[in-house]
Design a protein around this motif. Structure first.
Motif, short mmCIF file in Angstrom:
data_model
loop_
_atom_site.label_atom_id
_atom_site.label_comp_id
_atom_site.label_asym_id
_atom_site.label_seq_id
_atom_site.Cartn_x
_atom_site.Cartn_y
_atom_site.Cartn_z
N ILE A 9 -27.40 63.11 68.32
CA ILE A 9 -27.13 61.69 68.06
C ILE A 9 -26.98 60.94 69.38
CG2 ILE A 9 -25.44 60.05 67.13
CD1 ILE A 9 -24.82 62.15 64.95
N VAL A 10 -26.23 61.51 70.31
CA VAL A 10 -26.05 60.86 71.62
C VAL A 10 -27.38 60.81 72.37
CG1 VAL A 10 -24.93 61.08 73.88
CG2 VAL A 10 -23.61 61.46 71.78
N ARG A 11 -28.13 61.90 72.33
CA ARG A 11 -29.40 61.96 73.06
C ARG A 11 -30.40 60.93 72.55
NH1 ARG A 11 -30.45 67.02 72.29
NH2 ARG A 11 -31.80 66.75 70.47
N ASN A 12 -30.45 60.73 71.24
CA ASN A 12 -31.49 59.88 70.65
C ASN A 12 -31.03 58.47 70.27
OD1 ASN A 12 -33.87 61.81 70.28
ND2 ASN A 12 -32.24 62.97 69.27
N LEU A 13 -29.76 58.31 70.01
CA LEU A 13 -29.30 57.03 69.44
C LEU A 13 -28.29 56.29 70.31
CD1 LEU A 13 -29.07 58.43 65.83
CD2 LEU A 13 -30.54 56.53 66.51
N TYR A 14 -27.95 56.87 71.45
CA TYR A 14 -27.06 56.18 72.38
C TYR A 14 -27.90 55.55 73.49
CZ TYR A 14 -23.44 55.28 75.84
OH TYR A 14 -22.60 54.67 76.76
N ASP A 15 -27.79 54.24 73.64
CA ASP A 15 -28.54 53.49 74.65
C ASP A 15 -27.70 53.45 75.93
OD1 ASP A 15 -29.78 51.62 76.26
OD2 ASP A 15 -30.28 50.27 74.62
N LYS A 16 -28.13 54.21 76.93
CA LYS A 16 -27.35 54.31 78.16
C LYS A 16 -27.38 53.03 78.99
CE LYS A 16 -27.90 59.32 78.59
NZ LYS A 16 -28.40 60.45 79.42
N GLU A 17 -28.41 52.21 78.78
CA GLU A 17 -28.47 50.96 79.53
C GLU A 17 -27.46 49.95 79.00
OE1 GLU A 17 -32.42 49.49 79.59
OE2 GLU A 17 -33.25 51.28 80.60
N TYR A 61 -15.78 58.56 64.08
CA TYR A 61 -16.04 59.92 63.58
C TYR A 61 -16.15 60.96 64.69
CZ TYR A 61 -17.02 57.82 59.00
OH TYR A 61 -16.94 57.14 57.81
N GLY A 62 -16.02 60.53 65.95
CA GLY A 62 -15.94 61.48 67.04
C GLY A 62 -17.23 61.77 67.76
N ILE A 63 -18.30 61.06 67.45
CA ILE A 63 -19.56 61.26 68.18
C ILE A 63 -19.37 60.90 69.64
CG2 ILE A 63 -22.02 60.72 68.25
CD1 ILE A 63 -21.05 61.95 65.59
N ALA A 64 -18.64 59.80 69.87
CA ALA A 64 -18.46 59.30 71.24
C ALA A 64 -17.48 60.13 72.05
CB ALA A 64 -18.00 57.85 71.19
N ASP A 65 -16.88 61.15 71.46
CA ASP A 65 -15.91 61.96 72.19
C ASP A 65 -16.54 62.69 73.37
OD1 ASP A 65 -14.06 61.12 70.38
OD2 ASP A 65 -13.75 63.06 69.42
N ILE A 66 -17.85 62.94 73.31
CA ILE A 66 -18.49 63.66 74.41
C ILE A 66 -18.99 62.71 75.50
CG2 ILE A 66 -19.12 65.62 72.95
CD1 ILE A 66 -21.94 64.52 72.77
N LEU A 67 -18.75 61.42 75.36
CA LEU A 67 -19.08 60.46 76.41
C LEU A 67 -17.93 60.35 77.39
CD1 LEU A 67 -20.66 57.66 74.19
CD2 LEU A 67 -21.86 59.46 75.46
N ASN A 68 -18.18 59.75 78.56
CA ASN A 68 -17.11 59.58 79.53
C ASN A 68 -16.26 58.36 79.20
OD1 ASN A 68 -18.30 57.20 80.73
ND2 ASN A 68 -19.68 58.54 81.89
N ASP A 69 -15.15 58.20 79.90
CA ASP A 69 -14.21 57.12 79.60
C ASP A 69 -14.85 55.75 79.71
OD1 ASP A 69 -12.28 58.99 79.14
OD2 ASP A 69 -11.28 58.76 81.08
N HIS A 70 -15.68 55.56 80.73
CA HIS A 70 -16.34 54.26 80.91
C HIS A 70 -17.25 53.95 79.72
CE1 HIS A 70 -18.59 50.93 82.65
NE2 HIS A 70 -19.72 51.61 82.43
#
Length: 743
Positions: free
Chosen positions: A526-534, A565-574
């Motif tokens: 989900i993070v790899r495909n659906l999270y927009d890093k820009e 639901y915790g998907i964003a838990d593997i992202l950094n604080d920023h």
């Protein structure tokens, strides 16, 4: 399950007719002192049961189900209703047929078995068989139109002139009645644990402007489920045909011809008068829902004192309370409770008029308020059993159940809704510490989640299917253009996480490891495909064909589920902070389905003020907006359209109790609780209680100068922690009263 039943299913003949009625009668002799007397009964679809002239059944029994998997019977203790000598059992049965949306079509029938044990050790048994008498030509007109286009209930046309006088008395001569026929209904019988329907409130209506002989319009004061009872004491009116039409709405001073937002010329019932001096009519073989009703066909003015609006629903054990210094919130809470009552009609229905359908997502959201305010865990089991009975071969579910799921009936699926089955199962376990419910329904949940796991492709995601996908509802702001939907995949991750816990509790190590790994792999995908890093946000969907995000949409809804639901838990604080800022900047664009997650996310991440502002307001969009428009029930969505009584949007009652009172379960079955209220600047006090299997939990806080006075009453078996700011106080059963500094 009821075993060794001797009674036979009976009907009045072998001719099956849609929207049919039957009267059944049996007399038997009783001599001797009764030690114990039980009676078991069921019907397809609904019955009224009488013993010696008194109605002993509740309303709308048995509850709707799939009779080929779970045909429910009810048990009555009839000891006190019996008399020495001749006793008479009577029943009126209504059969629907017609492949409607909220029941499973099957053959009509009635079954009853009574066992009377005497002090002298003799036993009298009364069972349905071909010796029972039946009335072929009943006072009810057969084959009447359905009231809604989804074929939920039939127009009741009742002719009092054809009612057999004193047919429930021992002296009635039934020699001209026919004998019943035994029918081969191979239903699987189970005891109904859910309470019967009841009349919870009687309302004297208010006269509207239209008041003339032959046409009168009345206002019940709020939208209710139930029916209208009319009491007439005039003779000389034989043959008069009185019609009662129902609606949420008025149109040019008359009752609108609709069922909610759908047109209907048949949302009415009719009564044909006899010449009896006192006549009482109420069409109580189906739940209607209305605020306004119109009576036509009578040549005199009927006084409101001759009319009773009976607000009817499943008999619930209401225990909850909420009261505070802000009246708007009190009104919202009461509207939520009224809405939930209106929508508990033998199943958790989405609305009490248009559909009366049990959706998994709707049920899940309804359980927020229901589980905190009503001590009826059997409702959760009923939902889980219904969908277990309706589960399809591939593991998915029909979009509602019970339903006639076929091209002849209703043929839809909503993939996101299926995932709510696991959330309901977890609630049924965690809030009531009921491990048995996990054992019973884990196989159903596993079969469903394996279907979704099997759909994961090379992207690591679950692709969009050909079925009806709903990320948020109604009027969703979520883009569905891509091949992969963020909300669906986030919900799947959440359910896999819950299934990991459930498998662990049940000791199924292999499943626990599998579900946990699949969940972690899905989260990464989900993070790899659906999270927009820009943009540092989750987008709504992803298109594999063009390998890019679609719709340029990063809705509040998609980011709420990804964060909560915790998907964003593997992202950094920023990155996490950026998502939270995006959610805050969007205001309130989540709709009914995901606003509960929005509120929770805000309260639990330091944004209590922002969360509270969404509830404590009268402007659009909000629940207070509904109150400001004069409604005492909660709408389907935030717009003034469609249904104005939709229980899936009634979770603010739970939010007020869980966050403003601060009551939250920290262990299964409320063995341990956290009392951590959010105390708004605008509020001076709040108090209330919630229902738990241990007993009611009561909390009150009040501002007193520079102090906060907190009172907590915990039941035996519950311990807790009061946590405000940096203060943590351990408490046990009984009443605790403390004062804490506000600064």
């Amino acid at each position: 399950m009821y075993k060794n039943i001797m009674a036979k299913w009976i009907w009045k003949n072998n001719d099956i007719k849609v929207n049919d009625f039957a009267y059944f009668r049996k007399s038997f002799n009783l001599e001797g002192i009764v030690k114990e007397a039980k009676l078991l009964v069921s019907a397809h679809n609904y019955y009224k049961l009488f013993l010696n002239g008194k109605e002993i059944s509740g309303k709308m029994s048995p509850v709707s189900s799939n009779p080929f998997k779970s045909k429910y019977y009810l048990e009555y203790d009839i000891k006190d209703a019996l008399v020495q000598g001749i006793n008479v059992i009577g029943s009126i049965v209504h059969y629907l047929g017609g492949y409607g949306q909220n029941y499973v079509n099957a053959s009509p029938g009635f079954i009853l078995e009574a066992r009377i044990d005497l002090e002298n050790k003799d036993t009298i048994e009364v069972i349905t068989d071909n010796t029972w008498k039946c009335l072929n030509d009943t006072p009810y007109e057969n084959g009447t139109p359905y009231q809604q286009r989804r074929r939920l209930s039939a127009v009741e046309i009742y002719d009092m002139r054809k009612e057999p006088k004193l047919w429930l008395s021992k002296d009635f001569d039934d020699s001209k009645w026919d004998y019943s026929v035994v029918v081969n209904n191979n239903y699987i019988m189970k005891k109904q644990e859910l309470p019967e329907g009841c009349v919870g409130e009687e309302i004297t209506p208010i006269c509207m402007d239209m008041q003339q002989p032959g046409c009168q319009v009345f206002d019940a004061g709020k939208i209710v489920s139930g029916w209208v009872k009319i009491i007439l004491n005039e003779t000389g009116k034989e043959g008069f045909r009185i019609r009662i039409r129902y609606s949420e709405d008025l149109e040019e001073g008359r009752v609108k011809h609709n069922v909610c937002n759908e047109k209907s010329e048949f949302y009415y019932d009719e009564y044909i008068m006899s010449n009896d001096p006192i006549q009482i009519f109420k069409a109580d073989f189906s739940y209607k829902a209305f605020r306004y009703f119109e009576i036509t066909g009578y040549d005199e003015i009927i006084s409101p004192k001759q009319i009773v609006v009976e607000n009817a629903y499943t008999s619930l054990d209401y225990r909850g309370e909420f009261n505070c210094s802000i009246e708007l919130l009190n009104e919202i809470y009461q509207a939520c409770i009224q809405t939930q009552r209106n929508n508990t009609l033998g199943q958790l229905v989405d609305c009490p008029h248009r559909e009366q359908a049990q959706y998994l997502a709707d049920s899940d959201l309804q359980l927020e308020t229901l589980c905190y305010n009503f001590l009826n865990p059997e409702i959760l089991s009923k939902v889980l059993q219904d969908f277990a009975d309706g589960q399809l071969e591939d593991g998915t579910f029909p979009y509602v159940y019970p339903i006639n799921y076929s091209p002849k009936g209703f043929y839809k699926k909503i993939p996101e809704w299926d995932l709510h089955y696991v959330k309901i199962l977890w609630k049924a376990y965690y809030l009531y510490n009921n491990k048995e419910v996990l054992k019973n329904y884990y196989p159903t949940a596993k079969k469903m989640i394996l279907y979704f796991i099997g759909k994961i492709d090379e992207t690591g995601l679950i692709p969009k299917s050909e079925y009806w996908h709903i990320s948020d509802w109604p009027r969703p702001k979520v883009c569905h253009e891509g091949s992969y939907l963020t909300v669906q995949n986030c919900k799947a991750f959440h359910c896999l996480s819950l299934m990991t816990k459930i498998a662990g509790i049940l000791g199924n190590k292999e499943d626990e490891i599998k579900f946990n790994k699949t969940a972690e792999d899905l989260r990464i995908a989900i993070v790899r495909n659906l999270y927009d890093k820009e943009q540092n946000v989750f987008v709504d969907s992803f298109s594999q064909d063009s390998n890019k995000y679609t719709g340029q949409n990063a809705s509040q809804a998609a980011n709420v589920v990804a964060f909560y639901y915790g998907i964003a838990d593997i992202l950094n604080d920023h990155e996490r902070k950026s998502i939270l800022n995006h959610i805050l900047n969007e205001g309130h664009t989540c709709q009914t389905l995901l606003s509960v997650d929005l509120l929770r996310l805000l309260f639990e991440n330091g944004f209590g003020k922002e969360a509270f502002s969404l509830i404590n307001k009268e402007t659009y969009p909000s629940w207070g907006y509904m109150i400001s428009k004069g409604y005492k029930t909660i709408w389907e969505g935030f717009d003034d359209e469609s249904s104005h009584c939709h229980a899936w949007n009634a979770y603010p009652a739970r939010i007020l109790q869980e966050y403003i009172l601060g009551i939250k379960a920290m262990k299964e079955g409320f063995d341990k609780v956290l009392i951590s209220p959010y105390i708004p600047e605008e509020m001076n006090f709040a108090e209330g209680k919630i229902a738990t299997v241990k007993g009611d939990i009561y909390v009150k806080w009040q501002k007193c100068d520079d102090k906060i006075n907190i009172t907590v009453n915990l039941p035996i078996g519950t311990e807790g922690t009061i946590s405000i700011d940096n203060s943590n106080i351990e408490i046990t059963k009984g009443i605790t009263n403390i004062n804490l500094s506000r600064f």
